[in-house]
Design an enzyme around this catalytic site. Structure first.
Site, PDB file in Angstrom:
ATOM      1  N   PRO A  35       0.822  -1.211   0.000  1.00  0.00           N
ATOM      2  CA  PRO A  35       0.000   0.000   0.000  1.00  0.00           C
ATOM      3  C   PRO A  35       0.856   1.261   0.000  1.00  0.00           C
ATOM      4  CG  PRO A  35      -0.857  -1.581   1.567  1.00  0.00           C
ATOM      5  CD  PRO A  35       0.456  -2.120   1.086  1.00  0.00           C
ATOM      6  N   CYS A  36       0.425   2.260  -0.776  1.00  0.00           N
ATOM      7  CA  CYS A  36       1.234   3.474  -0.908  1.00  0.00           C
ATOM      8  C   CYS A  36       0.623   4.682  -0.205  1.00  0.00           C
ATOM      9  CB  CYS A  36       1.412   3.819  -2.391  1.00  0.00           C
ATOM     10  SG  CYS A  36      -0.132   4.301  -3.226  1.00  0.00           S
TER      11      CYS A  36
END
Length: 381
Positions: A81-82
């Protein structure tokens, strides 16, 4: 040579994997924590074993490692996840989501695949995580943990627009080759011609938005609504009108291609008392026809979000006023195109509009992955 056998970590719904099978990569194992996304993934990739669970859980991670070893996995793609690093997020220092990379590294070290593809936002290059009692930059951590056994690509920043994707989307991608694999250097391939939004979606039928007030108000404001909707559905069941509030639609009807409604003299975003809405210059903004699409975000279904409104075309109203068509966000079908997914990609019928848009906003464009993988596969043949 036989196909690569892959593991996908933080798999989302498998957008990155859309062309893998076609080019000779079998993703045989995948992991995703979210149940809806795991379900979505499994419906699309029925031959992949999807492990729905939390990779930070030792038991779940142990199961993934053991199965990967048993099935001779020799390729890992990891897309953590960014949101903790994204320009569109809060970017809190030491955001717990940024630590997830360490669990991917643990899996890689134990499986020892021949090749690794790790993707994230460019901000990853300057983001720090806590490693035991030390604060380190993520790239330093990755190279410290894997550098002894793997060769890394020299350039890591890449733009999707340079590889047949009609979307800007800059990413940071580490390409790793195990050091005992001789004669293979994995770098980004040669750049390709940019594809503009006009080339990508300019030929599609125009759509009027469906207004939240209901069909009566919609037809009052857009008499050709049903006709346009039918033309859209004739192209694809996913090219249907998004739903919006009338006030936002009216603001966008007065906003030209590439411009933000916040700069309109009369029809600008405002509260009920006429007070201007405080907004970023890219909010309420139409996309530009003659360049690739701006980066698709999670909130691509909301007019007020970052540069997500259809470019539109100027026309004269019955009163002679210049207005602009398609005062709406991109349709799901248009998103398929700018994400470079196959147009027949089997989106599950049960998936909601909100879920589809969110997972697209978090995905890595499929053709970008395909082109990078082909650069590797060409050497292996």
């Amino acid at each position: 040579m036989s196909n690569l056998r892959g593991l996908s970590l933080f798999a989302n719904v498998g957008i990155a994997e859309a062309y893998m099978k076609d080019i000779g990569v079998d993703i045989i194992l995948a992991n995703e924590i979210d149940k809806d996304r795991a379900h979505f993934y499994q419906d699309v990739y029925k031959g992949t074993h999807m492990v729905c669970g939390d990779i930070t859980d030792d038991e779940v991670r142990e199961g993934i490692v053991n199965e990967a070893i048993q099935k001779n996995v020799d390729f890992v793609i990891a897309t953590p996840p960014c949101q903790g690093m994204s320009e569109a997020g809060l970017r809190l220092e030491l955001d717990p989501r940024n630590q997830l990379i360490s669990y991917a590294i643990d899996v890689i070290k134990r499986i020892k695949p021949k090749f690794v593809f790790m993707e994230n936002v460019p901000k990853q290059l300057t983001t720090k995580i806590k490693c035991e009692n030390e604060i380190v930059l993520i790239p330093e951590y990755i190279k410290r943990e894997l550098g002894e056994n793997y060769k890394f690509n020299k350039e890591t920043l890449v733009m999707a627009k340079d590889y047949g994707v009609p979307q800007l989307r800059e990413r940071n991608i580490f390409l790793l080759v195990r050091k005992d694999i001789q004669g293979v250097t994995w770098e980004f391939p040669e750049k390709q011609r940019e594809i503009t939004l006009r080339e990508a979606i300019g030929g599609l039928p125009s759509l009027d938005p469906y207004l939240r007030d209901g069909i009566k108000k919609t037809l009052e404001k857009f008499p050709d609504f049903e006709k346009k909707k039918a033309a859209g559905l004739a192209v694809s069941k996913w090219h249907y009108p998004p739903t919006h509030s009338w006030k936002q639609v009216e603001w966008m009807m007065h906003t030209p291609s590439g411009k933000s409604a916040i700069y309109n003299e009369v029809y600008y975003p405002q509260k009920a008392d006429g007070t201007p809405v405080k907004a970023h210059h890219n909010h309420y903004r139409r996309l530009k026809w003659d360049m690739p699409c701006r980066t698709i975000t999670q909130n691509n279904g909301v007019i007020s979000s970052l540069a997500c409104v259809h470019p539109g075309n100027a026309y004269q109203s019955d009163t002679g006023e210049t207005l602009y068509s398609d005062p709406r966000v991109l349709s799901i079908y248009e998103l398929l195109i700018v994400m470079s997914l196959p147009l027949d990609w089997p989106i599950p019928e049960w998936a909601s509009d909100t879920l589809i848009r969110k997972v697209f906003g978090e995905g890595i464009p499929s053709k970008l992955v395909r082109e990078i993988m082909l650069a590797l596969l060409a050497q292996l043949k």
